[in-house]
Write a protein that holds these residues in place. Structure first.
Motif, PDB file in Angstrom:
ATOM      1  N   PHE A 145       0.762  -0.913  -0.110  1.00  0.00           N
ATOM      2  CA  PHE A 145       0.310   0.036   0.237  1.00  0.00           C
ATOM      3  C   PHE A 145       0.710   1.194  -0.107  1.00  0.00           C
ATOM      4  CE2 PHE A 145      -4.672  -0.655   1.673  1.00  0.00           C
ATOM      5  CZ  PHE A 145      -4.418  -2.037   0.413  1.00  0.00           C
ATOM      6  N   ARG A 146       1.563   0.897   0.832  1.00  0.00           N
ATOM      7  CA  ARG A 146       3.027   2.468   1.404  1.00  0.00           C
ATOM      8  C   ARG A 146       3.485   2.621  -0.501  1.00  0.00           C
ATOM      9  NH1 ARG A 146       6.325   1.888   5.647  1.00  0.00           N
ATOM     10  NH2 ARG A 146       7.567   0.620   4.397  1.00  0.00           N
ATOM     11  N   SER A 147       4.193   1.651  -1.647  1.00  0.00           N
ATOM     12  CA  SER A 147       4.369   1.661  -2.380  1.00  0.00           C
ATOM     13  C   SER A 147       3.167   2.448  -3.522  1.00  0.00           C
ATOM     14  CB  SER A 147       5.292   0.083  -2.805  1.00  0.00           C
ATOM     15  OG  SER A 147       6.043   0.195  -2.420  1.00  0.00           O
ATOM     16  N   ALA A 148       2.343   1.653  -3.406  1.00  0.00           N
ATOM     17  CA  ALA A 148       1.157   2.309  -4.572  1.00  0.00           C
ATOM     18  C   ALA A 148       0.207   3.409  -3.589  1.00  0.00           C
ATOM     19  CB  ALA A 148       0.276   1.435  -4.626  1.00  0.00           C
ATOM     20  N   GLY A 149       1.160   4.396  -3.040  1.00  0.00           N
ATOM     21  CA  GLY A 149       0.569   5.871  -2.338  1.00  0.00           C
ATOM     22  C   GLY A 149      -0.795   5.255  -1.878  1.00  0.00           C
ATOM     23  N   ILE A 150      -1.118   4.800  -1.203  1.00  0.00           N
ATOM     24  CA  ILE A 150      -2.571   4.002  -0.761  1.00  0.00           C
ATOM     25  C   ILE A 150      -2.438   4.119   0.857  1.00  0.00           C
ATOM     26  CG2 ILE A 150      -4.638   2.164   0.348  1.00  0.00           C
ATOM     27  CD1 ILE A 150      -3.282   1.485  -3.091  1.00  0.00           C
ATOM     28  N   VAL A 151      -3.504   4.985   1.464  1.00  0.00           N
ATOM     29  CA  VAL A 151      -3.003   5.214   3.258  1.00  0.00           C
ATOM     30  C   VAL A 151      -5.005   4.359   3.541  1.00  0.00           C
ATOM     31  CG1 VAL A 151      -3.728   6.347   4.680  1.00  0.00           C
ATOM     32  CG2 VAL A 151      -2.497   7.587   2.923  1.00  0.00           C
ATOM     33  N   TYR A 152      -4.742   3.499   4.907  1.00  0.00           N
ATOM     34  CA  TYR A 152      -5.208   3.126   5.278  1.00  0.00           C
ATOM     35  C   TYR A 152      -5.627   3.023   6.821  1.00  0.00           C
ATOM     36  CZ  TYR A 152      -2.221  -1.412   6.371  1.00  0.00           C
ATOM     37  OH  TYR A 152      -1.607  -1.794   7.348  1.00  0.00           O
ATOM     38  N   ALA A 153      -6.914   2.193   7.357  1.00  0.00           N
ATOM     39  CA  ALA A 153      -7.039   3.359   9.157  1.00  0.00           C
ATOM     40  C   ALA A 153      -7.385   1.365   9.186  1.00  0.00           C
ATOM     41  CB  ALA A 153      -8.142   3.995   9.055  1.00  0.00           C
ATOM     42  N   LEU A 430      -5.925  11.137   7.327  1.00  0.00           N
ATOM     43  CA  LEU A 430      -5.979  10.611   6.105  1.00  0.00           C
ATOM     44  C   LEU A 430      -5.707  10.346   4.306  1.00  0.00           C
ATOM     45  CD1 LEU A 430      -8.801   7.655   6.276  1.00  0.00           C
ATOM     46  CD2 LEU A 430      -6.586   7.570   7.821  1.00  0.00           C
ATOM     47  N   ALA A 431      -5.704  12.600   4.402  1.00  0.00           N
ATOM     48  CA  ALA A 431      -5.333  12.712   3.539  1.00  0.00           C
ATOM     49  C   ALA A 431      -3.304  12.269   2.889  1.00  0.00           C
ATOM     50  CB  ALA A 431      -5.349  13.932   3.831  1.00  0.00           C
ATOM     51  N   ARG A 432      -3.525  11.691   1.808  1.00  0.00           N
ATOM     52  CA  ARG A 432      -1.584  11.790   1.155  1.00  0.00           C
ATOM     53  C   ARG A 432      -1.149  13.337   0.472  1.00  0.00           C
ATOM     54  NH1 ARG A 432      -2.472   6.488  -2.810  1.00  0.00           N
ATOM     55  NH2 ARG A 432      -4.274   8.300  -2.646  1.00  0.00           N
ATOM     56  N   PRO A 433      -0.334  13.303   0.801  1.00  0.00           N
ATOM     57  CA  PRO A 433       0.536  14.981  -0.158  1.00  0.00           C
ATOM     58  C   PRO A 433       0.027  13.917  -1.725  1.00  0.00           C
ATOM     59  CG  PRO A 433       2.229  13.638   1.741  1.00  0.00           C
ATOM     60  CD  PRO A 433       1.122  13.172   1.756  1.00  0.00           C
ATOM     61  N   ALA A 434       1.025  12.833  -2.014  1.00  0.00           N
ATOM     62  CA  ALA A 434      -0.171  13.089  -3.606  1.00  0.00           C
ATOM     63  C   ALA A 434      -1.483  13.604  -3.620  1.00  0.00           C
ATOM     64  CB  ALA A 434       0.403  11.538  -3.992  1.00  0.00           C
ATOM     65  N   ASP A 435      -2.287  12.963  -2.794  1.00  0.00           N
ATOM     66  CA  ASP A 435      -3.556  12.980  -2.565  1.00  0.00           C
ATOM     67  C   ASP A 435      -3.601  15.180  -3.267  1.00  0.00           C
ATOM     68  OD1 ASP A 435      -4.903  11.650  -2.258  1.00  0.00           O
ATOM     69  OD2 ASP A 435      -4.541  10.853  -0.921  1.00  0.00           O
ATOM     70  N   VAL A 436      -3.535  15.887  -2.280  1.00  0.00           N
ATOM     71  CA  VAL A 436      -3.236  17.317  -2.201  1.00  0.00           C
ATOM     72  C   VAL A 436      -2.412  18.127  -3.791  1.00  0.00           C
ATOM     73  CG1 VAL A 436      -2.891  19.354  -1.275  1.00  0.00           C
ATOM     74  CG2 VAL A 436      -3.824  17.648  -0.223  1.00  0.00           C
ATOM     75  N   VAL A 437      -1.135  17.289  -4.256  1.00  0.00           N
ATOM     76  CA  VAL A 437       0.067  17.522  -4.739  1.00  0.00           C
ATOM     77  C   VAL A 437      -1.157  17.953  -6.750  1.00  0.00           C
ATOM     78  CG1 VAL A 437       2.061  17.597  -6.081  1.00  0.00           C
ATOM     79  CG2 VAL A 437       1.721  17.388  -3.951  1.00  0.00           C
ATOM     80  N   SER A 438      -1.904  16.044  -6.967  1.00  0.00           N
ATOM     81  CA  SER A 438      -2.424  16.282  -7.719  1.00  0.00           C
ATOM     82  C   SER A 438      -3.700  17.358  -8.061  1.00  0.00           C
ATOM     83  CB  SER A 438      -3.014  14.756  -7.698  1.00  0.00           C
ATOM     84  OG  SER A 438      -3.357  14.641  -6.663  1.00  0.00           O
ATOM     85  N   ALA A 439      -4.153  17.924  -7.126  1.00  0.00           N
ATOM     86  CA  ALA A 439      -5.259  18.556  -7.148  1.00  0.00           C
ATOM     87  C   ALA A 439      -4.967  20.191  -7.356  1.00  0.00           C
ATOM     88  CB  ALA A 439      -5.945  18.355  -5.994  1.00  0.00           C
ATOM     89  N   PHE A 440      -3.426  21.156  -6.891  1.00  0.00           N
ATOM     90  CA  PHE A 440      -2.770  21.933  -7.086  1.00  0.00           C
ATOM     91  C   PHE A 440      -3.605  22.668  -8.492  1.00  0.00           C
ATOM     92  CE2 PHE A 440       1.066  21.397  -4.385  1.00  0.00           C
ATOM     93  CZ  PHE A 440       0.349  21.907  -3.519  1.00  0.00           C
ATOM     94  N   ALA A 462      -1.058  18.471   3.803  1.00  0.00           N
ATOM     95  CA  ALA A 462      -1.808  17.088   2.807  1.00  0.00           C
ATOM     96  C   ALA A 462      -3.160  17.393   4.667  1.00  0.00           C
ATOM     97  CB  ALA A 462      -1.698  15.734   2.750  1.00  0.00           C
ATOM     98  N   GLU A 463      -2.653  16.662   5.167  1.00  0.00           N
ATOM     99  CA  GLU A 463      -4.289  17.100   6.375  1.00  0.00           C
ATOM    100  C   GLU A 463      -4.577  18.949   6.762  1.00  0.00           C
ATOM    101  OE1 GLU A 463      -4.851  18.038  11.053  1.00  0.00           O
ATOM    102  OE2 GLU A 463      -2.505  16.544  10.471  1.00  0.00           O
ATOM    103  N   PHE A 464      -3.775  19.806   6.086  1.00  0.00           N
ATOM    104  CA  PHE A 464      -4.522  20.371   6.202  1.00  0.00           C
ATOM    105  C   PHE A 464      -5.723  20.989   4.979  1.00  0.00           C
ATOM    106  CE2 PHE A 464      -3.523  25.569   6.838  1.00  0.00           C
ATOM    107  CZ  PHE A 464      -4.595  26.166   7.847  1.00  0.00           C
ATOM    108  N   ALA A 465      -5.117  20.555   3.729  1.00  0.00           N
ATOM    109  CA  ALA A 465      -5.738  21.078   2.452  1.00  0.00           C
ATOM    110  C   ALA A 465      -6.982  21.257   2.981  1.00  0.00           C
ATOM    111  CB  ALA A 465      -4.604  21.009   1.495  1.00  0.00           C
ATOM    112  N   SER A 466      -7.269  19.314   3.237  1.00  0.00           N
ATOM    113  CA  SER A 466      -7.937  19.072   4.039  1.00  0.00           C
ATOM    114  C   SER A 466      -9.461  18.947   4.221  1.00  0.00           C
ATOM    115  CB  SER A 466      -7.840  17.736   4.254  1.00  0.00           C
ATOM    116  OG  SER A 466      -9.319  16.457   4.091  1.00  0.00           O
ATOM    117  N   PHE A 467      -8.675  19.322   5.636  1.00  0.00           N
ATOM    118  CA  PHE A 467      -9.304  19.876   7.249  1.00  0.00           C
ATOM    119  C   PHE A 467      -9.811  21.317   6.562  1.00  0.00           C
ATOM    120  CE2 PHE A 467      -9.748  23.266  10.067  1.00  0.00           C
ATOM    121  CZ  PHE A 467     -10.870  22.032  10.931  1.00  0.00           C
TER     122      PHE A 467
END
Length: 639
Positions: A145-153, A430-440, A462-467
């Motif tokens: 998951f880490r290699s694929a950029g997937i976060v889980y809880a 749970l927001a990932r840096p990749a999620d935010v950067v891709s949305a810039f 990433a957390e702050f952008a989502s929040f």
């Protein structure tokens, strides 16, 4: 007799008295005790619901909820229910190892990433899926998951209780005594995803509870049968969130929460009669009556004192202005950590971590910089309102407030508008840096500036952008709708504003006081303390009802009246102390601009006969209590 009373009479102990007792009754483990309470709680709910005289076309249950659902459908007697649950609980606890994980990624991406790893899909929603993961594969999955950029809880439940590894021998023992029983109403199971036949057998039950299926599949089955009234019974308020992201046509027709029924006085009732008013504070908070008009409840609680014990929720509710202000201004004694799983670096952080974060952010988010965004807010609002004029009919929440709040927040943060809804639905933690950067977006915004700051980590960015997207959309949306609502309900105020538009900021402040989007915050007490004359032990949870404090008669003269230019203390709608809302000036600005643009039309709007539909959610770990107008159909005048 309620199911809970039945248990008390038969076993000699009360589930409800034991709920807050850390020591379960003799002969039961703590987990067995908890799950037995869960099943009997839901069975009690069915029984209480029947006493209102209301009928339904179908019932549905999830996991252990299948058993009380079978009871409600007439498949099981109450004795049968007790026999079945007495074997199901040890059966699922007998299996060891594994965990449930929640993954905010497309199912196909998860499947392609895990390859041959025995990961099993349990439930799926449009934006989140839940999977069972055996312990021995956890490390490999984490690497993949880490290699694929997937976060889980991790959800911290034994995954084997929802897979094919259930102890069938133990389960069979509980089912062997059951004869075939005919259904009196359709009964659905999330694990099987469809309607069972005319009778139930032990083998079929075993197969049913050990075969996972998607929740979407269940509701598709219900819709295919064209049932008119599908009732889902949940034992806790959070169960309602299971359906929040499904298309509206696939949700249950009605949702009934246990607390709103079990606390009612017993009444035989009849079809079409109104249910008795719930008695306890917890039941009142979860009721439709409270969502529609919470203020009589607040006034009643304020008359009785500033702080009240909510025994059934193991919490304290705080309604007085002075008491809430005292709590918000003492972060060392009253921690924000209940919100840590939502936003560990900001909303759920305490000093010194929170102090560091706000020090960095405050230099970027000044009142002057937010107020300077007026032209961009005006452009967005003008475009949206112009499109609504062409459409004539619109929904105040979905078509006006949400697009405006989303557009302004996305531009401020620096995200593409098409990606903004995705980030607004994420859990910030749970927001990932990749999620935010891709949305810039190409146009730089706040998040670009923070990303360039070496003091700000990628995960914090990433957390702050989502929040910011969540806070900037959900609460501002509700403020905007309540501004329209207040204009419609106070035509004399409209006349005053039309005569003097300089009064609009005062109008917005009074809307914030009278109809705040955030009604409640949660804090945890770090040490024994005295609050408004009540001794509060360390570890207690406090529900801070800001909306009640805003109408505290000890602080506000004629607290329910709409008064432009009201003097006196400041409302608490944006909080107080170190967690005071960081985007408050931008929210005010959006409301002022929208009000100014609608002043000439709002008095002529035609309302749908159904009126506004209110909703109240939250007041549980990680989520504040937010009240808003879910939908409200309006029309521009023809001329």
């Amino acid at each position: 007799m309620y199911a809970s009373e039945f248990i008390e009479e038969k076993r000699g102990w009360s589930l409800w008295r034991e709920r807050s007792n850390t020591s379960p009754p003799e002969g039961l483990t703590r987990q067995e005790h908890y799950w037995t309470q869960e099943v009997v709680f839901q069975a009690s709910l069915f029984q209480a619901f029947s006493e209102t005289g209301t009928t339904y076309d179908a019932v549905a249950g999830i996991s252990l909820g299948e058993v009380p659902a079978g009871y409600a459908a007439g498949v099981l007697t109450f004795d049968d229910l007790l026999h079945v649950v007495s074997e199901i609980v040890p059966a699922v606890l007998a299996a060891t190892g594994g965990d449930l994980i929640a993954v905010p990624a497309p199912i196909d991406k998860v499947r392609s990433t895990v390859g041959d790893t025995p990961l099993e899909l349990i439930l799926d929603w449009p934006s989140l899926s839940v999977w069972a993961l055996p312990d021995e594969h956890a490390k490999k999955l984490h690497r993949d998951f880490r290699s694929a950029g997937i976060v889980y809880a991790r959800l911290n439940y034994n995954c084997m209780s929802h897979t094919r590894h259930v102890d069938r021998a133990s389960l069979a023992a509980g089912l062997a005594h059951l004869p075939k029983r005919d259904f009196t109403r359709p009964y659905y199971s999330t694990w099987k995803g469809g309607k069972m036949g005319a009778s139930v057998e032990g083998d079929y039950w075993m197969h049913m509870i050990s075969e996972p299926a998607s929740i979407t599949g269940l509701w598709n089955e219900l819709r295919r049968d064209d049932l008119t009234d599908v009732i889902y019974f949940g034992s806790i308020p959070a169960d309602k969130d299971l359906f929040a992201s499904l298309p509206e046509r696939e949700r249950p027709t009605s949702f009934v929460c246990a607390e709103s029924l079990l606390s009612q006085q017993k009444s035989p009732g009849r079809s079409g009669s109104s249910a008795p008013r719930p008695r306890t504070i917890a039941a009142q908070l979860r009721s439709d009556e409270f969502a529609a008009d919470p203020y009589p409840f607040y006034h009643n609680w304020l008359k009785r004192g500033e702080v009240h014990r909510v025994v059934e929720e193991d919490a304290w509710i705080v309604v007085g202005y002075d008491a809430i202000t005292s709590v918000l201004r003492q972060p060392a004694l009253f921690s924000s950590d209940p919100f840590k799983s939502l936003s560990p670096s900001l909303f759920g952080a305490d000093p010194p971590a929170h102090t560091r974060m706000r020090r960095i952010i405050n230099s970027y988010v000044t009142p002057q910089k937010l107020i300077a965004r007026r032209e961009s807010v005006l452009d967005a609002a003008s475009e949206i309102i112009s499109s609504l004029r062409r459409r004539k009919q619109f929904d105040a929440s979905l078509d006006l407030a949400t697009p405006l709040a989303m557009t302004v927040a996305a531009e401020w943060v620096g995200l593409r508008i098409e990606d903004a809804p995705r980030l607004a639905q994420m859990v910030p933690a749970l927001a990932r840096p990749a999620d935010v950067v891709s949305a810039f977006s190409e146009k730089r915004g706040l998040i670009h500036e923070l990303a360039d700051n070496p003091e700000f980590s990628d995960s914090e960015t990433a957390e702050f952008a989502s929040f910011l997207m969540i806070a900037g959309v959900a609460t501002v949306r509700d403020l905007l709708v309540f501004c329209v609502y207040s204009l419609r309900r106070h035509p004399e105020i409209v006349e005053s504003l039309q005569a003097d538009r300089a009064l609009i900021p005062m109008f917005v402040e009074e809307v914030l006081r009278l109809e705040p989007p955030v009604h409640g915050l949660i804090r945890r007490v770090t040490g024994d303390t005295l609050l408004a004359g009540k001794q509060i032990p360390a570890g207690s949870i406090l529900w801070l009802m800001l909306a009640a404090a805003n109408r505290d008669p000890a602080k506000f003269e004629k607290p329910d009246d709409f008064v432009l230019g009201r003097s006196g203390p400041r409302h608490l709608s944006f909080g107080s102390g170190i967690h005071y809302c960081i985007g408050s000036h931008l929210g005010r600005l959006e409301a002022e601009v929208m009000v100014e643009l609608l002043l000439s039309d709002v008095g002529k709007f035609v309302e749908d006969e159904r009126g506004p539909r209110f909703e109240f959610g939250g007041l549980r770990e990680s989520q504040p209590g937010i009240r808003g107008i879910e939908s409200w159909t309006l029309s521009f005048p023809d001329t």
